[in-house]
Scaffold this active site. Structure first.
Site, PDB file in Angstrom:
ATOM      1  N   PRO A   1       0.823  -1.215   0.000  1.00 27.69           N
ATOM      2  CA  PRO A   1       0.000   0.000   0.000  1.00 27.69           C
ATOM      3  C   PRO A   1       0.858   1.266   0.000  1.00 27.69           C
ATOM      4  O   PRO A   1       1.857   1.351   0.717  1.00 27.69           O
ATOM      5  CB  PRO A   1      -0.803  -0.116   1.300  1.00 27.69           C
ATOM      6  CG  PRO A   1      -0.804  -1.567   1.623  1.00 27.69           C
ATOM      7  CD  PRO A   1       0.510  -2.101   1.128  1.00 27.69           C
ATOM      8  N   LEU A   2       0.482   2.242  -0.827  1.00 32.55           N
ATOM      9  CA  LEU A   2       1.235   3.489  -0.928  1.00 32.55           C
ATOM     10  C   LEU A   2       1.064   4.344   0.315  1.00 32.55           C
ATOM     11  O   LEU A   2      -0.048   4.512   0.815  1.00 32.55           O
ATOM     12  CB  LEU A   2       0.765   4.299  -2.137  1.00 32.55           C
ATOM     13  CG  LEU A   2       1.304   3.924  -3.512  1.00 32.55           C
ATOM     14  CD1 LEU A   2       0.680   4.834  -4.559  1.00 32.55           C
ATOM     15  CD2 LEU A   2       2.817   4.074  -3.549  1.00 32.55           C
ATOM     16  N   GLY A   3       2.166   4.915   0.791  1.00 30.35           N
ATOM     17  CA  GLY A   3       2.115   5.884   1.867  1.00 30.35           C
ATOM     18  C   GLY A   3       1.633   5.348   3.185  1.00 30.35           C
ATOM     19  O   GLY A   3       1.262   6.111   4.081  1.00 30.35           O
ATOM     20  N   ALA A   4       1.648   4.016   3.359  1.00 35.37           N
ATOM     21  CA  ALA A   4       1.043   3.412   4.543  1.00 35.37           C
ATOM     22  C   ALA A   4       2.066   3.047   5.612  1.00 35.37           C
ATOM     23  O   ALA A   4       1.722   2.425   6.605  1.00 35.37           O
ATOM     24  CB  ALA A   4       0.255   2.170   4.137  1.00 35.37           C
ATOM     25  N   GLY A   5       3.323   3.424   5.407  1.00 33.20           N
ATOM     26  CA  GLY A   5       4.342   3.097   6.384  1.00 33.20           C
ATOM     27  C   GLY A   5       5.030   1.779   6.144  1.00 33.20           C
ATOM     28  O   GLY A   5       5.778   1.294   7.004  1.00 33.20           O
ATOM     29  N   LEU A   6       4.811   1.168   4.977  1.00 35.09           N
ATOM     30  CA  LEU A   6       5.410  -0.126   4.666  1.00 35.09           C
ATOM     31  C   LEU A   6       6.539  -0.016   3.638  1.00 35.09           C
ATOM     32  O   LEU A   6       6.970  -1.024   3.077  1.00 35.09           O
ATOM     33  CB  LEU A   6       4.336  -1.103   4.159  1.00 35.09           C
ATOM     34  CG  LEU A   6       3.209  -1.426   5.124  1.00 35.09           C
ATOM     35  CD1 LEU A   6       2.267  -2.466   4.520  1.00 35.09           C
ATOM     36  CD2 LEU A   6       3.744  -1.926   6.462  1.00 35.09           C
ATOM     37  N   GLY A   7       7.025   1.188   3.381  1.00 36.78           N
ATOM     38  CA  GLY A   7       8.195   1.341   2.520  1.00 36.78           C
ATOM     39  C   GLY A   7       7.935   1.125   1.050  1.00 36.78           C
ATOM     40  O   GLY A   7       8.816   0.651   0.324  1.00 36.78           O
TER      41      GLY A   7
ATOM     42  N   ASP B   1      14.663   2.791   5.208  1.00 36.93           N
ATOM     43  CA  ASP B   1      13.776   2.070   4.303  1.00 36.93           C
ATOM     44  C   ASP B   1      14.528   1.461   3.127  1.00 36.93           C
ATOM     45  O   ASP B   1      14.333   0.288   2.777  1.00 36.93           O
ATOM     46  CB  ASP B   1      12.684   3.009   3.781  1.00 36.93           C
ATOM     47  CG  ASP B   1      11.671   3.366   4.845  1.00 36.93           C
ATOM     48  OD1 ASP B   1      11.949   3.151   6.038  1.00 36.93           O
ATOM     49  OD2 ASP B   1      10.593   3.887   4.491  1.00 36.93           O
TER      50      ASP B   1
ATOM     51  N   ALA C   1      10.385   3.183  -1.192  1.00 36.74           N
ATOM     52  CA  ALA C   1      11.742   2.646  -1.149  1.00 36.74           C
ATOM     53  C   ALA C   1      11.850   1.385  -1.994  1.00 36.74           C
ATOM     54  O   ALA C   1      12.831   1.190  -2.720  1.00 36.74           O
ATOM     55  CB  ALA C   1      12.136   2.347   0.297  1.00 36.74           C
TER      56      ALA C   1
END
Length: 338
Positions: free
Chosen positions: A112-118, A164, A121
């Site tokens: 997922p974009l922008g969700a804190g999962l890199g 990241d 990166a």
């Protein structure tokens, strides 16, 4: 045609504090971004984004990548999808000493974009690796991680950390403190991720923590406390045996630190109602610990639970759009057969 894929990540400990020179421990997870790069005869760059948790689109433009393509897609979509691809292309051109190299690029991602999962990166790491390999000039992992960091640093206006991109390149768990980045041993922790369907504004959230640090001494102390917590956590990991099943005692200790970390991040103003709700749902379900992961403001939480209870509880939690188990990605960026 060259195809490379790179993993996303969760933070065990240390987000935000890592921006100020404190250590952080992110861990790669088996959610990946895949980038295909094929050199062209001209200097055009054609990008097809098939799945970035956004509507798919295709754009083509020529010359330098500094100008955004004219495409009938909302500006934030273009910025999100193209900014990192542009930066990856520029780094690949520079590394291969091929300033006029053109590419057909396809980007797919289940992060997922922008969700804190890199997600960004992973796209940058896979993009640089695929493009340099396609030009016959592959990079060693240290240089790849460094160039990926430089790309993110540029796109994020100097607010990126090395965490990241280094984690996505190397895989497994890593320790990052300033410019010092090293892989560390870690057991295969039972990660469960909850996603609220949103995304925080990383730049705004990082700036907000910076303002708090400047205004209040206790906010600066809070950032330092996150760093102290990370050092305690990495000591626990160092004493664990990676090849053995993770003991309940270790999970309990790591989980307690994750709970502390979430509280400190909430005190710095980077949590959100949806994130807090998912964290408490995970804890109530029996998770060893749970915290937000990434910049915050929306996005994802990560919990430790070897059972199905947390994943089930999150799936019934208001505001949680998706819950899934995430295995540790012991392998970082890799070449795959097209």
């Amino acid at each position: 045609m060259t195809v490379c894929e790179a993993p996303g990540k969760v933070y065990l400990f240390g987000e935000h504090a890592v921006v100020y020179g404190e250590p952080a421990v992110p861990a790669a997870i088996e959610r990946r971004a895949t980038v295909t790069a094929e050199p062209r005869e001209d200097d055009h760059v054609r990008v097809e984004a098939e799945d970035l948790s956004l509507d798919g689109f295709t754009v083509e433009y020529s010359g330098g990548t500094g100008d955004r393509p004219d495409v009938d897609v909302p500006t934030p979509l273009v910025e999100a999808a193209m900014g990192y691809v542009d930066a990856a292309v520029e780094q690949a051109r520079d590394a291969a000493d091929a300033p006029d190299a053109g590419f057909d690029i396809t980007v797919e991602s289940d992060i997922p974009l922008g969700a804190g999962l890199g997600s960004s990166a992973a796209v940058v790491v896979a993009g640089i690796d695929a493009a340099t390999r396609a030009l016959g000039d592959p990079l060693d992992r240290r240089e790849l991680a460094d160039r990926a960091y430089r790309a993110e640093h540029e796109v994020q206006d100097g607010q990126a950390s090395r965490a990241d991109t280094f984690c996505s390149t190397m895989g497994g768990a890593v320790r990052v403190e300033g410019d010092d980045c090293e892989p560390i041993a870690a057991p295969n922790l039972p990660f469960v991720v909850g996603f609220d369907g949103g995304a925080g504004d990383t730049g705004e959230l990082v700036a907000g923590v910076g303002e708090l640090r400047e205004e209040y001494g206790f906010a600066a102390d809070t950032v330092g406390s996150v760093g102290d917590l990370v050092r305690t956590g990495e000591t626990l990991l160092a004493d664990a045996a990676p090849e053995e099943e993770t003991s309940p005692e270790l999970l309990a200790e790591l989980g307690e630190l994750m709970d502390f970390n979430h509280g400190l991040l909430a005190a710095l103003g980077v949590s959100a109602r949806s994130l807090d709700a998912m964290v408490w749902a995970a804890r109530d379900a029996g998770a060893h610990g749970a915290k937000l992961t990434g910049a915050g403001g929306g996005g994802c939480i990560v919990a430790l639970d070897a059972s199905d209870a947390t994943e089930t509880a999150l799936s019934f939690t208001q505001g949680c759009e998706e819950a899934f188990r995430a295995e540790l990605a012991t392998e970082g960026v890799r070449v795959v057969e097209p």
